[in-house]
Design a protein around this motif. Structure first.
Motif, PDB file in Angstrom:
ATOM      1  N   GLU A 298       4.290   1.202  -6.850  1.00  0.00           N
ATOM      2  CA  GLU A 298       4.969   2.292  -6.511  1.00  0.00           C
ATOM      3  C   GLU A 298       6.435   2.084  -5.687  1.00  0.00           C
ATOM      4  OE1 GLU A 298       4.608   6.100  -3.439  1.00  0.00           O
ATOM      5  OE2 GLU A 298       2.807   5.194  -4.083  1.00  0.00           O
ATOM      6  N   VAL A 299       7.607   2.606  -6.050  1.00  0.00           N
ATOM      7  CA  VAL A 299       8.807   2.306  -5.474  1.00  0.00           C
ATOM      8  C   VAL A 299       9.479   3.683  -4.988  1.00  0.00           C
ATOM      9  CG1 VAL A 299      11.144   1.292  -5.568  1.00  0.00           C
ATOM     10  CG2 VAL A 299       8.897   0.021  -6.655  1.00  0.00           C
ATOM     11  N   ASP A 300       9.575   4.058  -3.515  1.00  0.00           N
ATOM     12  CA  ASP A 300      10.202   5.177  -3.214  1.00  0.00           C
ATOM     13  C   ASP A 300       9.596   6.380  -4.101  1.00  0.00           C
ATOM     14  OD1 ASP A 300      12.241   6.477  -1.710  1.00  0.00           O
ATOM     15  OD2 ASP A 300      13.807   6.332  -3.429  1.00  0.00           O
ATOM     16  N   GLY A 301       8.429   6.496  -3.955  1.00  0.00           N
ATOM     17  CA  GLY A 301       7.688   7.746  -4.527  1.00  0.00           C
ATOM     18  C   GLY A 301       7.375   7.566  -6.129  1.00  0.00           C
ATOM     19  N   THR A 302       8.090   6.610  -6.652  1.00  0.00           N
ATOM     20  CA  THR A 302       8.039   6.775  -8.209  1.00  0.00           C
ATOM     21  C   THR A 302       6.972   5.320  -8.577  1.00  0.00           C
ATOM     22  OG1 THR A 302      10.122   7.574  -8.479  1.00  0.00           O
ATOM     23  CG2 THR A 302       8.798   6.492 -10.306  1.00  0.00           C
ATOM     24  N   VAL A 303       6.203   5.637  -9.203  1.00  0.00           N
ATOM     25  CA  VAL A 303       5.138   4.462 -10.071  1.00  0.00           C
ATOM     26  C   VAL A 303       5.757   4.054 -11.365  1.00  0.00           C
ATOM     27  CG1 VAL A 303       2.891   3.855 -10.444  1.00  0.00           C
ATOM     28  CG2 VAL A 303       3.196   5.778  -8.788  1.00  0.00           C
ATOM     29  N   PHE A 304       5.751   2.657 -11.149  1.00  0.00           N
ATOM     30  CA  PHE A 304       6.537   2.029 -12.288  1.00  0.00           C
ATOM     31  C   PHE A 304       5.102   1.270 -12.984  1.00  0.00           C
ATOM     32  CE2 PHE A 304      10.274   2.805  -9.895  1.00  0.00           C
ATOM     33  CZ  PHE A 304      11.069   2.949 -10.701  1.00  0.00           C
ATOM     34  N   HIS A 305       4.953   1.293 -14.255  1.00  0.00           N
ATOM     35  CA  HIS A 305       4.080   0.883 -15.010  1.00  0.00           C
ATOM     36  C   HIS A 305       4.123  -0.247 -15.971  1.00  0.00           C
ATOM     37  CE1 HIS A 305       1.461   4.333 -13.978  1.00  0.00           C
ATOM     38  NE2 HIS A 305       2.381   5.044 -14.132  1.00  0.00           N
ATOM     39  N   CYS A 306       3.374  -0.925 -16.089  1.00  0.00           N
ATOM     40  CA  CYS A 306       3.229  -2.156 -17.069  1.00  0.00           C
ATOM     41  C   CYS A 306       3.210  -1.274 -18.501  1.00  0.00           C
ATOM     42  CB  CYS A 306       2.357  -3.217 -16.992  1.00  0.00           C
ATOM     43  SG  CYS A 306       2.827  -4.444 -15.555  1.00  0.00           S
TER      44      CYS A 306
END
Length: 537
Positions: A298-306
């Motif tokens: 999670e970065v700044d409320g957004t989840v980044f996935h593999c």
């Protein structure tokens, strides 16, 4: 009396002049005199074929002027010529030719086969382009007047036109353009001039390997092969292809066959992790830096996935490259100064257009501005090659070349120089100087990471049969959907062989099932082909 005498003298002069004029007209109007004067002064000139300078590969092999030979005839209308054409041409073609025969003047005509008879002189003329034409997007094409309209043909139109030759047939004619009986035509052939021309860095053998791999695996995409460390472009392929002899047929094609995808910019994806890893190593971060991947961050409320939300567990930088872990690099690049990150990417060729030959320029792509990376989500996307970042296959090949060349970046180039009819250089290109942009240690570590990808990571499907390799794959998201499925950009960027690399090879596909699956086999075929030709030792 005096005035009358002057009038008589004047009348005598006028009468004499008139007599001389009549005598002259009579003499010139005599049939024999007219024919002799015309024979001395008039010619009917027929251009049978025109050529232009040749475009060569680095070994002096012609890339143009290699098309199928055509039989071109210079025809003088007459009973025998008319009968011979009637026997040779199909009825519909003969119908088209009849008006030319009726005019009675010499003309040129393409024939399906050679004809031997009085009034027909046959020449064998090679076409400008073969079919299929290797390196069509690089060479370009001509318009109806023979002027270059794209590619090398356009960029060097003046030089190639200066090497123009012709086959010309001259006929003695009378004032009415009628062939004089008993007089022989004169043939002038200056097509030997076409041997002068432009030399490129392409190697026909490697170009052929790349073309075959592209035809086998790519519907829409590109292949670039650079020589390490020089940056010379040994092969450049774009698909779909087109015929330079028939550009009009593909102008409205939805797949844009005229677009050179090797020099056009696309979403990059995970091949950019090589630049991110380089920036981290150059900033003093250890290659043993670990991070535990749970499939998302999670970065700044957004989840980044593999990819596919796969969880990779605890990884080092080498393992993160081999498995193409997004979350590792989102975490890692929060530790690297943003300006250092951008500066490293810029030094590896991102955000820059390359003039690969005079007048031939690749797209610059998009490198984010420093202010945009102040947004945490933008920096996270940039960390693994997503967001606004775009680059060309040529730029990616330039980055791989720098890694394979111990950190020395050399701008890729295509042009070697100009040669005369004796194949002697009259102008040699100034080779771009390289610049050390990464420490040799950084480049060595990146090669080890890329080898791990080929041996046991996402790049396994590109593993060659001999010599080993290093590579990085990518499956870049585009945000565009067709029938509910997101369209991706697939990449496989590597060097070959692993020890003492000789070539940087990049395979790109619009769409596909991912870099390893779609592009890896093309890389493998090219590497195996290089080995088979003895070019990788």
């Amino acid at each position: 009396f005096f005035m009358a005498k002057r009038a008589v003298v004047l009348f005598g002069c006028v009468t004499t002049a008139l007599f001389l004029c009549i005598l002259s007209v009579y003499r010139v109007s005599d049939g024999t005199g007219l024919a002799q004067a015309a024979a001395r002064q008039q010619k009917y000139v027929l251009t049978v074929a025109s050529t232009r300078g040749t475009i060569y590969d680095c070994n002096g092999n012609a890339l143009t002027g290699t098309g199928k030979k055509e039989t071109v005839a210079a025809v003088v209308p007459g009973i025998e010529a008319d009968a011979a054409l009637n026997r040779t041409l199909p009825a519909d073609r003969m119908k088209e030719v009849l008006p030319l025969l009726e005019e009675g003047r010499p003309f040129t005509l393409k024939l399906p086969q050679a004809v031997s008879c009085e009034g027909i002189r046959v020449f064998s003329v090679a076409g400008r382009y073969s079919y299929p034409q290797p390196a069509a997007h690089i060479l370009g094409s001509l318009d109806g007047s023979g002027k270059g309209t794209s590619g090398i043909e356009k960029a060097f139109d003046r030089q190639l036109s200066a090497g123009q030759g012709r086959i010309v047939v001259s006929y003695p004619v009378d004032a009415m353009n009628r062939i004089l009986p008993g007089e022989k035509e004169t043939v002038t052939d200056t097509t030997a001039r076409q041997k002068s021309g432009v030399v490129l860095t392409l190697d026909s053998r490697i170009q052929s390997l790349a073309e075959r791999a592209a035809d086998r695996y790519l519907d829409r995409g590109a292949v670039v092969v650079l020589e390490v460390p020089s940056g010379k472009i040994r092969a450049m392929v774009s698909r779909p292809d087109f015929s330079p002899d028939d550009v009009a047929s593909v102008l409205k094609d939805e797949d844009s066959p005229l677009l050179n995808r090797a020099t056009s910019a696309y979403s990059v994806g995970s091949v950019f992790k090589l630049a991110a890893a380089a920036a981290a190593l150059e900033s003093g971060i250890s290659p043993g830096e670990t991070y535990t991947c749970t499939g998302g961050i999670e970065v700044d409320g957004t989840v980044f996935h593999c990819f596919n939300s796969e969880s990779h567990g605890t990884e080092t930088m080498k393992e993160a490259i081999a498995r193409s872990c997004n979350t590792y690099f989102v975490h890692l690049m929060q530790k690297v100064p943003q300006e250092k990150f951008l500066q490293t990417a810029r030094s590896l060729g991102f955000g820059q257009s390359f003039e690969i030959a005079p007048g031939v320029v690749s797209a610059a792509g998009v490198l984010p501005k420093p202010e945009s990376l102040k947004i945490p989500r933008a920096l996270a996307n940039f960390s693994f090659g997503q967001g606004e970042l775009t680059a060309t296959p040529l730029q990616i090949a330039g980055m791989v070349n720098a890694i394979a060349a111990d950190g020395r970046f050399t701008q890729p180039y295509l042009y070697e120089g100009l040669v005369d009819e004796a194949m002697e250089f009259t102008e040699k290109a100034r080779q771009p100087g390289g610049q050390q942009v990464l420490q040799p240690r950084t480049a060595r570590l990146l090669r080890e990471f890329m080898q791990a990808s080929v041996e046991g990571g996402t790049g396994q499907k590109g593993k060659p049969a001999h010599g080993g390799a290093g590579a990085k794959t990518a499956t870049a998201q585009t945000g565009k959907y067709v029938d509910g499925k997101e369209q991706v950009q697939s990449w496989y960027a590597g060097f070959y062989p692993y020890q003492n690399p000789k070539y940087a090879v990049v395979v790109f596909a619009e769409g596909g099932d991912g870099g390893g699956t779609t592009c890896g086999p093309a890389f493998r075929d090219i590497a195996d082909g290089l080995y088979g030709l003895g070019l990788a030792g």
